[in-house]
Design an enzyme around this catalytic site. Structure first.
Site, mmCIF file in Angstrom:
data_model
loop_
_atom_site.group_PDB
_atom_site.id
_atom_site.type_symbol
_atom_site.label_atom_id
_atom_site.label_comp_id
_atom_site.label_asym_id
_atom_site.label_seq_id
_atom_site.Cartn_x
_atom_site.Cartn_y
_atom_site.Cartn_z
ATOM 1 N N HIS A 1 0.818 -1.230 0.000
ATOM 2 C CA HIS A 1 0.000 0.000 0.000
ATOM 3 C C HIS A 1 0.839 1.261 0.000
ATOM 4 O O HIS A 1 1.856 1.363 0.665
ATOM 5 C CB HIS A 1 -1.082 -0.002 1.085
ATOM 6 C CG HIS A 1 -0.599 0.021 2.504
ATOM 7 N ND1 HIS A 1 -0.270 1.185 3.155
ATOM 8 C CD2 HIS A 1 -0.424 -0.978 3.402
ATOM 9 C CE1 HIS A 1 0.086 0.905 4.403
ATOM 10 N NE2 HIS A 1 0.010 -0.399 4.574
ATOM 11 N N GLU B 1 -5.189 2.332 2.643
ATOM 12 C CA GLU B 1 -5.243 1.069 3.408
ATOM 13 C C GLU B 1 -5.411 1.353 4.892
ATOM 14 O O GLU B 1 -6.203 0.717 5.581
ATOM 15 C CB GLU B 1 -3.952 0.262 3.179
ATOM 16 C CG GLU B 1 -3.979 -1.132 3.814
ATOM 17 C CD GLU B 1 -3.552 -1.170 5.267
ATOM 18 O OE1 GLU B 1 -3.857 -2.171 5.947
ATOM 19 O OE2 GLU B 1 -2.928 -0.212 5.761
HETATM 20 ZN ZN ZN Z 1 0.436 -1.404 6.336
#
Ligand code: ZN
Length: 475
Positions: free
Chosen positions: A292, A338
């Site tokens: 991410h 995220e």
């Molecule tokens: Zn992470």
């Protein structure tokens, strides 16, 4: 010669032996053929693995991301810069179909944050707001602190018993190799505010969800329950939590002043960045890897998750540069937002639901930058044939097969896995992960380039073999 070079020499020797034992041996060939793997394909995976151990571009990627972009809070202008940075770099590297899939998220930015003990021993404390927290009034909140030793103890408090007070909750998180206790102890951060509010509390302060003894508080996302007043929520560094507990041990009442001034916005931009190596035979079938792109705002997001971005991008780039195209498409996804609730993962599922069946298998690197020690998967018998070949090639890297009835995938693939995507996990050593996680201390200097290359070696084996096989991994 340092310890690491000794280790590496050991690895090279083990690999030499392995050259003669990997399942390109006669007896295994029919099973391998049935999943589309030729001896040449396995040989290519081995070559890529060895090449990765000689050095990859992973370090350069995480160095550039953390230096040129820095912290990348979800929904912020710097997360948007990270997307632009990634698109430029991935295009320059020569990937196909480089694009951003944009989406909107709720906005949140940190403001001023401060805490001090007013009594019995006046002094400042190191705290940080939890992500998503509401603000205190401009003048802050001054109130008595009521302590609980765990979330369970807070839950057991009588309704109304915390009226006009600030709740403090400790816990006993310990370091572990697989980081599995984060789920249990992290619950305090995620739900503590609403549990305290149900008891009448004005605010909640928790011991950081972390294992270090440095004066860095750990942030992280929290959420409010429906129908319960929203109260401000913050984390104390572990040494400050110790300080509070020493004072409590003296039997003296504590009074705390807490000021948190984060701001929320109804909407902020985020997005997933995607790049591909298009498959030569089955381009519509997709193997997903990635990390991410967003991070918390306190550090520069080196271990969480600049490392994952770097490991998986470097692995894909090695395949791209190898001159061989896999049968299937390898899709690199650098996930957005995220940290604030796997929002990029949910958006991806929504956008690609129609093609879910063409997603063959996936995994994500999002547990720091230490070496991988275990592989787990949950796949069909045909898929297991491929996973067994991976296991043979990964063994010299110090990676042993774990439970083959546990998938795990990394957080951003959780929505896709819940919808049926087969997954495999390359489990990193997380012993030190929660020392740094979500703190000011999550910076580049914590990353060992050789450990990063060991990760790339594992990802390149996974991505190549999964994409060059014809196996269906779904059970
Ligand atoms: Zn992470």
């Amino acid at each position: 010669m340092d310890f690491l070079s000794v280790l590496r020499r050991g690895c090279a020797f083990a690999m030499l032996l392995l050259t003669f034992t990997v399942p390109s041996a006669q007896g295994e060939e029919p099973a391998m053929e049935a999943v589309g793997l030729t001896p040449g394909s396995v040989e290519h995976a081995r070559t890529l693995r060895d090449r990765a151990l000689d050095g990859t571009m992973a370090w350069d990627i995480v160095e550039a991301l953390t230096t040129e972009v820095g912290p990348r809070l979800a929904g912020s202008a710097s997360e948007a810069r990270a997307r632009e940075w990634a698109v430029q770099r991935l295009q320059r590297m020569g990937f196909a179909n480089v694009r951003i899939e944009p989406f909107e998220i709720p906005g949140w930015t940190r403001g001023a944050e401060r805490a001090e003990l007013l009594a019995p021993f006046p002094q400042p404390l190191a705290i940080t707001s939890l992500g998503g927290s509401v603000a205190t009034p401009e003048a802050g909140i001054a109130a008595e602190l009521v302590a609980f030793e765990s979330l369970q103890a807070l839950r057991a408090a009588a309704p109304g018993s915390l009226s006009g007070k600030i709740a403090y909750v400790s816990h006993a998180m310990q370091r572990s190799q697989d980081g599995s206790s984060y789920g249990f102890y992290g619950e305090l951060r995620r739900v503590g505010a609403s549990v305290a509010a149900e008891k009448g509390a004005l605010a909640i302060v928790i011991r950081s969800i972390g294992t270090d003894d440095h004066r860095f508080p750990h942030t992280g996302q929290m959420r409010y329950a429906e129908g319960v007043p929203k109260i401000p929520a913050a984390a104390l560094s572990n040494p400050d939590a110790d300080q509070i507990e020493r004072i409590l041990g003296r039997g003296l009442p504590l009074r705390l002043h807490l000021l948190l001034r984060p701001q929320s916005a109804p909407s902020a931009p985020s997005g997933n960045v995607i790049a591909e190596i298009v498959g030569r035979e089955r381009p519509e079938e997709v193997v997903i890897i990635g990390g991410h792109l967003d991070s918390w705002d306190l550090g520069t997001g080196a271990i969480d998750d600049g490392a994952g971005v770097a490991i998986t991008t470097a692995a894909a780039k090695m395949i791209l540069d190898s001159g061989k195209q896999p049968r299937r498409t390898i899709r690199l996804v650098l996930w957005g937002a995220e940290e604030v609730g796997l929002l990029g993962g949910y958006e991806y599922l929504n956008a690609h639901r129609e093609q879910l069946g063409q997603h063959v298998i996936g995994t994500e690197s999002d547990f720091g930058a230490e070496r991988i020690w275990k592989m787990t998967a949950q796949v069909s018998p045909a898929g297991q044939t491929v996973v067994d070949v991976m296991a043979e090639l990964l063994a010299p890297l110090g990676i042993a097969p774990g439970d083959m009835n546990t998938s795990g995938s990394g957080p951003d693939l959780v929505p896709m896995v819940a919808a049926g995507l087969p997954s495999l996990r390359l489990v990193q050593n997380g012993m030190d992960y929660f020392d740094l996680h979500h703190t000011h201390d999550d910076t580049l200097d914590k990353i060992d380039p050789e450990a990063l290359d060991q990760n790339v070696a594992a990802y390149v084996v996974f991505a190549w073999l999964a994409a060059d096989s014809t196996a269906h991994f779904r059970r």
